[in-house]
Motif scaffolding. Structure first.
Motif, PDB file in Angstrom:
ATOM      1  N   THR A 111       0.813  -1.223   0.000  1.00  0.00           N
ATOM      2  CA  THR A 111       0.000   0.000   0.000  1.00  0.00           C
ATOM      3  C   THR A 111       0.845   1.272   0.000  1.00  0.00           C
ATOM      4  O   THR A 111       0.399   2.280  -0.557  1.00  0.00           O
ATOM      5  CB  THR A 111      -0.999   0.029   1.173  1.00  0.00           C
ATOM      6  OG1 THR A 111      -0.315  -0.222   2.394  1.00  0.00           O
ATOM      7  CG2 THR A 111      -2.102  -0.990   0.985  1.00  0.00           C
ATOM      8  N   PRO A 112       2.061   1.296   0.587  1.00  0.00           N
ATOM      9  CA  PRO A 112       2.867   2.525   0.457  1.00  0.00           C
ATOM     10  C   PRO A 112       3.285   2.798  -0.992  1.00  0.00           C
ATOM     11  O   PRO A 112       3.553   3.946  -1.350  1.00  0.00           O
ATOM     12  CB  PRO A 112       4.089   2.253   1.336  1.00  0.00           C
ATOM     13  CG  PRO A 112       3.645   1.215   2.309  1.00  0.00           C
ATOM     14  CD  PRO A 112       2.672   0.365   1.557  1.00  0.00           C
ATOM     15  N   GLU A 121      -5.835  -5.890  -0.852  1.00  0.00           N
ATOM     16  CA  GLU A 121      -5.178  -6.640   0.221  1.00  0.00           C
ATOM     17  C   GLU A 121      -6.170  -7.013   1.311  1.00  0.00           C
ATOM     18  O   GLU A 121      -6.105  -8.120   1.856  1.00  0.00           O
ATOM     19  CB  GLU A 121      -4.018  -5.829   0.799  1.00  0.00           C
ATOM     20  CG  GLU A 121      -2.838  -5.730  -0.134  1.00  0.00           C
ATOM     21  CD  GLU A 121      -1.663  -4.953   0.430  1.00  0.00           C
ATOM     22  OE1 GLU A 121      -0.620  -4.927  -0.253  1.00  0.00           O
ATOM     23  OE2 GLU A 121      -1.775  -4.366   1.532  1.00  0.00           O
ATOM     24  N   ARG A 122      -7.089  -6.128   1.623  1.00  0.00           N
ATOM     25  CA  ARG A 122      -8.123  -6.455   2.609  1.00  0.00           C
ATOM     26  C   ARG A 122      -8.984  -7.619   2.131  1.00  0.00           C
ATOM     27  O   ARG A 122      -9.368  -8.488   2.908  1.00  0.00           O
ATOM     28  CB  ARG A 122      -8.999  -5.240   2.904  1.00  0.00           C
ATOM     29  CG  ARG A 122      -8.306  -4.203   3.771  1.00  0.00           C
ATOM     30  CD  ARG A 122      -9.183  -3.018   4.052  1.00  0.00           C
ATOM     31  NE  ARG A 122     -10.408  -3.414   4.729  1.00  0.00           N
ATOM     32  CZ  ARG A 122     -11.455  -2.596   4.897  1.00  0.00           C
ATOM     33  NH1 ARG A 122     -11.413  -1.363   4.457  1.00  0.00           N
ATOM     34  NH2 ARG A 122     -12.529  -3.019   5.514  1.00  0.00           N
ATOM     35  N   GLU A 123      -9.292  -7.642   0.832  1.00  0.00           N
ATOM     36  CA  GLU A 123     -10.095  -8.734   0.284  1.00  0.00           C
ATOM     37  C   GLU A 123      -9.329 -10.054   0.347  1.00  0.00           C
ATOM     38  O   GLU A 123      -9.885 -11.093   0.718  1.00  0.00           O
ATOM     39  CB  GLU A 123     -10.486  -8.431  -1.155  1.00  0.00           C
ATOM     40  CG  GLU A 123     -11.345  -9.515  -1.774  1.00  0.00           C
ATOM     41  CD  GLU A 123     -11.727  -9.202  -3.208  1.00  0.00           C
ATOM     42  OE1 GLU A 123     -12.377 -10.062  -3.819  1.00  0.00           O
ATOM     43  OE2 GLU A 123     -11.389  -8.119  -3.717  1.00  0.00           O
ATOM     44  N   ILE A 130      -4.602 -14.284   4.115  1.00  0.00           N
ATOM     45  CA  ILE A 130      -3.230 -13.818   3.883  1.00  0.00           C
ATOM     46  C   ILE A 130      -3.045 -12.504   4.627  1.00  0.00           C
ATOM     47  O   ILE A 130      -3.810 -11.565   4.431  1.00  0.00           O
ATOM     48  CB  ILE A 130      -2.945 -13.637   2.380  1.00  0.00           C
ATOM     49  CG1 ILE A 130      -3.114 -14.965   1.641  1.00  0.00           C
ATOM     50  CG2 ILE A 130      -1.552 -13.063   2.158  1.00  0.00           C
ATOM     51  CD1 ILE A 130      -3.065 -14.853   0.135  1.00  0.00           C
ATOM     52  N   ILE A 131      -2.046 -12.439   5.476  1.00  0.00           N
ATOM     53  CA  ILE A 131      -1.779 -11.238   6.269  1.00  0.00           C
ATOM     54  C   ILE A 131      -0.759 -10.388   5.525  1.00  0.00           C
ATOM     55  O   ILE A 131       0.304 -10.877   5.133  1.00  0.00           O
ATOM     56  CB  ILE A 131      -1.265 -11.613   7.671  1.00  0.00           C
ATOM     57  CG1 ILE A 131      -2.351 -12.403   8.407  1.00  0.00           C
ATOM     58  CG2 ILE A 131      -0.847 -10.378   8.453  1.00  0.00           C
ATOM     59  CD1 ILE A 131      -1.884 -13.070   9.663  1.00  0.00           C
ATOM     60  N   ASP A 137      -4.741  -0.908   7.945  1.00  0.00           N
ATOM     61  CA  ASP A 137      -6.160  -1.111   8.265  1.00  0.00           C
ATOM     62  C   ASP A 137      -6.621  -2.476   7.763  1.00  0.00           C
ATOM     63  O   ASP A 137      -7.586  -2.589   7.031  1.00  0.00           O
ATOM     64  CB  ASP A 137      -6.999   0.003   7.622  1.00  0.00           C
ATOM     65  CG  ASP A 137      -8.443  -0.023   8.078  1.00  0.00           C
ATOM     66  OD1 ASP A 137      -8.730  -0.587   9.153  1.00  0.00           O
ATOM     67  OD2 ASP A 137      -9.303   0.507   7.351  1.00  0.00           O
ATOM     68  N   LEU A 138      -5.911  -3.529   8.148  1.00  0.00           N
ATOM     69  CA  LEU A 138      -6.207  -4.873   7.660  1.00  0.00           C
ATOM     70  C   LEU A 138      -7.360  -5.469   8.463  1.00  0.00           C
ATOM     71  O   LEU A 138      -7.166  -6.002   9.549  1.00  0.00           O
ATOM     72  CB  LEU A 138      -4.965  -5.758   7.758  1.00  0.00           C
ATOM     73  CG  LEU A 138      -4.991  -7.047   6.952  1.00  0.00           C
ATOM     74  CD1 LEU A 138      -5.150  -6.758   5.460  1.00  0.00           C
ATOM     75  CD2 LEU A 138      -3.734  -7.852   7.185  1.00  0.00           C
TER      76      LEU A 138
END
Length: 197
Positions: A111-112, A121-123, A130-131, A137-138
């Motif tokens: 994200t940076p 990534e949240r999805e 997957i972390i 804000d995960l």
């Protein structure tokens, strides 16, 4: 292979060296990051290197390879797959990185580098577990916050565990075991006696 693909392959090999494996199939370039610790650096090079210039993240998704190739897969189970686009050079690349631990899949957050990867990534976290380390804000994005498990994993039960619904009598949201009535879905066959004569 087209000239443009040859130029892209050469630029990728020069910029990334031994950190990735480059393959070309059906006119598409795929990079596999050999070590998950190199993932962020590889992605930053893809964006910042002037010869590459991948300035747009088109997609990011999770993949569960546990039954890939009808169970013949012999590698790590979870991967993050990213599709990048270079507007300046008009070329695309697919980047795949495998999480080193199947029990706790962790890869770096990008994200940076591309803010558009935030919800992707949240999805992937919500659906596959997957972390993305460093994501600020995960949290779940498609399932509710009390949801148990990750529904796109190959070992997730088809009927799920619990479902959420609003109970009119109790005037609140409740969780209860999933209730899916089994049914047989037999296709309707239409036969014409004189078909093909």
């Amino acid at each position: 292979m087209s000239t443009q693909l040859e130029v892209l392959q050469s630029a990728l090999a020069q910029a990334l060296g031994e950190r990735v494996t480059v393959t070309v199939a059906l006119g598409e370039v795929t990079l596999v990051v050999k070590n998950a610790a190199d993932y962020y650096g590889v992605m930053q090079t893809l964006r910042d290197n002037a010869a590459l210039g991948f300035d747009q993240l088109v997609d990011l998704c999770g993949v569960d390879y546990s039954t890939y190739g009808e169970g013949a897969w012999d590698g790590q189970r979870f991967a993050a797959v990213v599709h990048l686009l270079s507007v300046k050079h008009n070329w695309r690349v697919r980047v795949r990185v495998f999480a080193p631990d199947d029990e706790m899949p962790v890869v770096a957050s990008i994200t940076p580098l591309w803010r558009s990867s935030n919800w992707f990534e949240r999805e992937a976290f919500d659906m596959y577990g997957i972390i993305f380390e460093g994501h600020n804000d995960l949290r779940r994005i498609l399932t509710d916050y009390g949801f148990m498990g990750h529904p796109f994993r190959k070992d997730f039960p088809v009927s799920g565990y619990v479902e959420m619904r609003y109970d009119e009598a109790q005037k609140r949201v409740i969780y209860q075991p999933v209730t899916i009535d089994p049914r047989e879905n037999v296709p309707r066959v239409i036969r014409e006696e004189n078909y093909g004569k």
